[in-house]
Design an enzyme around this catalytic site. Structure first.
Site, mmCIF file in Angstrom:
data_model
loop_
_atom_site.group_PDB
_atom_site.id
_atom_site.type_symbol
_atom_site.label_atom_id
_atom_site.label_comp_id
_atom_site.label_asym_id
_atom_site.label_seq_id
_atom_site.Cartn_x
_atom_site.Cartn_y
_atom_site.Cartn_z
ATOM 1 N N GLY A 145 -2.420 -5.506 0.771
ATOM 2 C CA GLY A 145 -2.273 -5.244 2.198
ATOM 3 C C GLY A 145 -1.626 -6.405 2.937
ATOM 4 O O GLY A 145 -0.737 -6.207 3.773
ATOM 5 N N GLY A 168 -4.308 -9.893 -0.744
ATOM 6 C CA GLY A 168 -4.137 -8.690 -1.537
ATOM 7 C C GLY A 168 -2.859 -7.954 -1.209
ATOM 8 O O GLY A 168 -1.984 -8.466 -0.493
ATOM 9 N N GLU A 193 -1.544 1.904 3.786
ATOM 10 C CA GLU A 193 -1.605 2.225 5.211
ATOM 11 C C GLU A 193 -1.367 3.720 5.401
ATOM 12 O O GLU A 193 -0.486 4.306 4.782
ATOM 13 C CB GLU A 193 -0.560 1.426 5.985
ATOM 14 C CG GLU A 193 -0.782 -0.073 5.954
ATOM 15 C CD GLU A 193 -2.066 -0.490 6.638
ATOM 16 O OE1 GLU A 193 -2.392 0.107 7.686
ATOM 17 O OE2 GLU A 193 -2.757 -1.388 6.127
#
Length: 321
Positions: A75, A73, A280
């Site tokens: 991330g 994904g 994040e």
């Protein structure tokens, strides 16, 4: 007749084994075989936790691979990119999207079908793209500050099962919190907003943010600019009207918001505030964001072109047809 020299390309797949309900893991043998047939000497490495993908991509780049492929994904992709940005000689980047939103893949029109995404790498067309940075951290899609970003993060697991409906449900549930303003000073080379009360700040590199494709409709991942969107304090009615306009990208022309393109943004808030950088989180009272232009070479789909058949444009054909 002299035979041509065939140069083997080395590829390294860095994949999240749990992404897309283990999609990459299930398809891994087929992916490897397809790349090998195309002439890539391919190895792979499963991520083992936070920071693993970044460390592996840095290591692969230092080992001189020709292509690093991020499979997972947004991330996983973000970590891979942060790893690649630690070296000066960077391999090309391939992407096999299998996350929930796949924002960056959507922005580049990379198919979410794994086999078709592998074909994008095999076909070999690549493009130099920009990256956003804040200190020593890099982002492909977006940096965001505001309570709405916290709601988006809270729905990430729920969206996997019930889709975008989860996001709207959570927005309605937390409407009062989302619209609670905070004070910030935002400075760009073009304009400064001193002590402005806002509900949301978005600094985008690509057109697709949080699964929505019209939030920063002028964004271009290779134009050397960041797109800044500021939504000031307003009534809930006005904010809902702006949200309705955003569905078609028409909100950027509304005088209730601020939208501009720039190369860098400095943000200062009176107290430490959480901000989201490609998913994040960090807490800072002040920080700066800048664009790093044309620093990564990524595989993208071949663009179809129209070919005339008679007096009308009848069908699409590949550029190399």
């Amino acid at each position: 007749m002299k035979r041509g020299i065939f140069i083997v390309q080395r590829a390294r797949i860095i994949y999240n084994p749990t992404a897309g309900r283990n999609l990459v893991t299930k398809k891994l043998v087929n992916i490897l075989e397809k790349l090998e047939r195309a002439g890539y000497e391919t190895s792979c490495k499963a991520t083992e936790g936070p920071g693993s993908a970044a460390a592996e991509s840095t290591k692969a780049a230092k080992n001189g691979v020709d292509v690093v492929i991020a499979a997972g994904g947004d991330g996983t992709l973000s970590e891979v990119v942060n790893g690649l940005m630690q070296v000066t000689e960077r391999p090309k980047l391939g992407l096999l999207p299998c996350g929930t939103s796949n924002d960056f893949a959507r922005a580049l029109k990379i198919p979410v079908n794994i086999e078709k995404a592998v074909d994008v790498i095999i076909n070999g067309q690549s493009k130099l793209i920009d990256i956003g940075c804040s200190g020593n951290r890099y982002f492909l899609n977006v940096a965001a500050i505001g309570h709405l970003t916290e709601v988006s993060d809270a729905t990430s697991n729920l969206k996997t099962f019930v889709g975008p409906l989860a996001y709207y449900m959570k927005v309605i549930e937390n409407l009062a919190k989302i619209t609670r303003p905070f004070t910030a000073t935002i400075a760009t080379p073009e304009q400064t907003f001193n002590n402005i009360e806002i509900v949301l700040l978005i600094i985008a590199n690509s057109i697709t943010v949080g699964g929505f494709s019209c939030i920063t409709p002028k964004a271009d991942i290779s134009d050397g600019l960041l797109d800044l969107l500021i939504i000031p304090k307003n009534s809930i009615t006005n904010l809902l009207q702006v949200a309705a306009l955003a569905r078609k990208g028409e909100h950027i022309y509304d005088d209730r918001i601020h939208y501009l393109q720039t190369t860098c943004v400095n943000v200062s808030v009176p107290r430490a505030f959480k901000f989201n950088l490609d998913g994040e989180w960090s807490a800072l009272s002040s920080t700066s964001f800048a664009v790093v232009p044309h620093c990564l070479n990524i595989f993208v789909p071949n663009k179809p072109v129209f070919k005339k058949i008679g007096p009308k444009l009848m069908r699409k054909v590949p550029r190399d047809a």
